[in-house]
Every structure is written in C-alpha cells, then in structure tokens.
Design a protein around this motif. Sequence first.
Motif, short mmCIF file in Angstrom:
data_model
loop_
_atom_site.label_atom_id
_atom_site.label_comp_id
_atom_site.label_asym_id
_atom_site.label_seq_id
_atom_site.Cartn_x
_atom_site.Cartn_y
_atom_site.Cartn_z
N ALA A 1 49.93 56.81 29.85
CA ALA A 1 48.58 56.28 30.04
C ALA A 1 48.62 54.76 30.20
CB ALA A 1 47.68 56.67 28.86
N LEU A 2 49.51 54.09 29.46
CA LEU A 2 49.62 52.64 29.58
C LEU A 2 50.15 52.25 30.96
CD1 LEU A 2 49.56 49.79 28.47
CD2 LEU A 2 51.83 50.20 27.46
N ARG A 3 51.15 52.97 31.43
CA ARG A 3 51.70 52.66 32.75
C ARG A 3 50.67 52.90 33.85
NH1 ARG A 3 57.66 55.55 32.05
NH2 ARG A 3 58.57 53.96 30.66
N THR A 4 49.90 53.96 33.71
CA THR A 4 48.85 54.24 34.70
C THR A 4 47.79 53.14 34.70
OG1 THR A 4 49.19 56.63 34.46
CG2 THR A 4 47.10 55.90 35.43
N ALA A 5 47.41 52.69 33.50
CA ALA A 5 46.40 51.63 33.40
C ALA A 5 46.93 50.33 34.00
CB ALA A 5 45.99 51.43 31.95
N GLU A 6 48.19 50.02 33.75
CA GLU A 6 48.78 48.81 34.32
C GLU A 6 48.84 48.89 35.85
OE1 GLU A 6 51.72 47.47 30.62
OE2 GLU A 6 52.51 48.67 32.29
N GLY A 7 49.16 50.08 36.37
CA GLY A 7 49.17 50.25 37.82
C GLY A 7 47.78 50.09 38.42
N SER A 8 46.80 50.63 37.73
CA SER A 8 45.42 50.48 38.21
C SER A 8 45.00 49.02 38.21
CB SER A 8 44.46 51.31 37.33
OG SER A 8 44.79 52.69 37.41
N LEU A 9 45.46 48.26 37.19
CA LEU A 9 45.13 46.84 37.14
C LEU A 9 45.76 46.08 38.30
CD1 LEU A 9 43.89 44.40 35.75
CD2 LEU A 9 45.93 44.27 34.29
N GLU A 10 47.02 46.39 38.62
CA GLU A 10 47.68 45.73 39.74
C GLU A 10 46.97 46.04 41.06
OE1 GLU A 10 50.08 43.52 39.64
OE2 GLU A 10 50.05 43.67 37.44
N THR A 11 46.54 47.29 41.20
CA THR A 11 45.80 47.66 42.42
C THR A 11 44.49 46.90 42.52
OG1 THR A 11 46.79 49.87 42.39
CG2 THR A 11 44.77 49.58 43.68
N ALA A 12 43.79 46.80 41.39
CA ALA A 12 42.52 46.09 41.38
C ALA A 12 42.72 44.61 41.70
CB ALA A 12 41.84 46.26 40.03
N LYS A 13 43.79 44.02 41.18
CA LYS A 13 44.07 42.61 41.46
C LYS A 13 44.39 42.40 42.94
CE LYS A 13 45.66 41.12 36.89
NZ LYS A 13 46.81 40.61 36.10
N ALA A 14 45.12 43.36 43.54
CA ALA A 14 45.43 43.25 44.97
C ALA A 14 44.17 43.33 45.81
CB ALA A 14 46.41 44.34 45.37
N GLN A 15 43.27 44.23 45.42
CA GLN A 15 42.01 44.34 46.15
C GLN A 15 41.17 43.09 45.97
OE1 GLN A 15 40.37 47.97 44.56
NE2 GLN A 15 41.61 49.28 45.92
N LEU A 16 41.25 42.49 44.77
CA LEU A 16 40.53 41.24 44.54
C LEU A 16 41.09 40.13 45.43
CD1 LEU A 16 38.51 39.50 43.00
CD2 LEU A 16 40.26 39.17 41.22
N GLY A 17 42.42 40.10 45.57
CA GLY A 17 43.03 39.10 46.46
C GLY A 17 42.59 39.29 47.89
N ASN A 18 42.53 40.55 48.35
CA ASN A 18 42.07 40.81 49.72
C ASN A 18 40.63 40.38 49.91
OD1 ASN A 18 44.56 41.88 50.43
ND2 ASN A 18 43.96 43.99 49.97
N ALA A 19 39.81 40.68 48.90
CA ALA A 19 38.40 40.30 49.00
C ALA A 19 38.24 38.78 49.01
CB ALA A 19 37.61 40.92 47.84
#
Length: 359
Positions: free
Chosen positions: A143-161
């Motif tokens: 669950a921790l690894r999944t949450a960390e992956g979701s955070l990285e994805t969200a940060k990448a989307q934030l960078g694109n935005a």
Amino acid sequence: MLSSFRVVLLALSALCLAGCGGEKVQPTRSLSLVKTEVVELQPWQTVIRLTGDVQARVSTELSFRVSGRVTERLVDVGAHVNAGDVLATIDPTEQQADLAGSQAAVAAAEAQVRVATANFERQKSLIDKGFTTRVAYDQAQEALRTAEGSLETAKAQLGNATDALSYTKLRASASGIITARNIEVGQVAQAAQSAYTLAEDGARDAVVDVYESIFLTPWEGSTAKLMLLSDPKVTALAKPREISPTVDPKSGAVRVKMSIINPPAAMTLGSVVAAEGRSKPVDKIVLPWSALTWDVNGPAVWVVDPQTRAVSLKSIAVQAYETNSVVVASGLAPGERVVIDGGKLLRPAQVVTYDGANA
C-alpha cells in the motif's frame, strides 16, 4: 546620204574636242586617315554582378505549444526582441483549471502516502515483536509503494499542467528581429501554428539567384564583393556557404547563400546588395566597340595590309559584348592591324593612312 551624215558627226566631234582646250586632268583622291591598333593578347576577366538581399543565417518559426484564443499581441514586424521576451499570450483559463486539479491531486496523493507510511511503520514494529502476520506486513508495504507511485504520477501531471500554463505565453527563443506575424488578437491559435518569424541576431547571409551556366566558369578566389545598393561605399566580402541542389522551375536560377564576413552595421536585414565576382584571367583579344562593323557573315573588322595599306573586311566571332569593348573569340591573330576609328566610310581595297604609317 548616210555617208554625208557620218561626215557631219565626225566634224562635230572634232569641234567639241577642240573646244575642250586640250587634255582633261583626272583629280587624285586623298588617302583616308584612320586610327588603327595592332591587336595583341591581354588578360581578360568576366565580371558578374548579381543583386540579392541580406537574410539571417538562422530564421525560426515561433508558435504556441497549446491551443487557445489570443488575448494579447505585444510585438509587431520589425521589432527587436531579446531571448525570453513575451511576444503574445492566449487565454489561460483552461490551463489554470488543469493546474488547480493537478495541485489537488498531488495533495491527495501526499495524504495517502502519509497514511500508508504510518501503517507500514506500525506493521514493521509489530512484526519485529511477533504481534502481526507476514501477510499484514506485506499488504502495508504494498500500500505504501502504491501511494508513493500515485504521488509521483500526480507530481508529473502537476509539472505538465505548470508547463502548459507557461505555454500560454509565447516567448522569444533568442534575440533577434521579428520579420513576420501571423496572429491577431481574438484569433484561436492552434498548437504549432506559426505565430511569428524570428530572424536571430548573429551571422548574416547574402542570398542571390544565379543562372546555372555560371558554375561552368572557373572563378578567381573564394570570395565575392558585396556593395549596398543604397550606399555603394558600404562594402563587405562574402563566401559561398550553401548552393541549392535544384534549379527553380520558374526562374531557371539557382539560389546561393553567401556568408557575409564581418557584416557592416548598415547591411541590415532585407538590405539589397550587389554581389560581384571575377573569373580567372585568360588571354583574349579585346577591341574598342568602335572597331566593330558588319559583313554578310556577321560581326567583322577592317584589317590593314601592312604592305599596301589597303583595308579588307575580316569576319570575327565575338565572345562577349562589354560596355566599351568587345572580346574576340576567333577570327583575328596577334600582330594584325585593325581599324578602330574612322572605318564607317571605308570600302574594300581602299588605301588608308594612319599614325606611324610610312609616307
């Protein structure tokens, strides 16, 4: 009867001869004075002058990376801009909404990471003491690894935005001069649609169109002389940099780009220049244009016989017609004397005199 008539005619003829007062003197014709020249080989060069214009070595098409309605246009054609200057903007409403959504997604992902981290730390301390199962520990770790992956994805989307929002402002990629504009305020600009053309500062080229046969002539040196047509005193040297591999089907010319060596400040973009080049010297017979006449075969000149000083027409082939002279390709040999002035009233076999002729 007929004999009497003949006697009368003979008598009248005798009277006429007697009345003439003796033998008639034939007038002598004076010699025609002409100006001549002994032809000889001399170095001759072809001079080619072509007009062109000054262009930037690097010309860039600037465009928005995102689509949107143009809300502001800050520069126009002819303006000088620096790298990073804002040239135009589009409505950022959509990009701002995407940025806000990405920021919220990052905040949610960070919260999930904090919860998953706390749960994993608790399971880790319990398994060390034997108060939990391996399955519960593995689930907390996953669950921790999944949450960390979701955070990285969200940060990448934030960078694109964030990038997308910055793309609503069109900035100059380098310092230079705007040479074309293709957008207006209120227009919906599409991504990658050319908005401005930027001629970057730095190296300048002189671009000329030349006819294809020029490449058959061996040229002297590797540079050409440039002159500014508006002020011929402004000159520079240019070296061919790029030759088009194809011929323009409309004009039949080949485009040549020449790099201007240390271009003067007066040779601004768009300035019209004249490019001058010279061929390698070759030995040719060159005559003044006044020596040229015509016969049934074409161009000809009057040639003086050195013994009798009588003139005769001699056909020649002309290689080039220049401003004050003609270049002879064939028909004359070095040492022949040619009439270069006064030949308009001559006739074949007429005897002439000239400076230096024997009396």
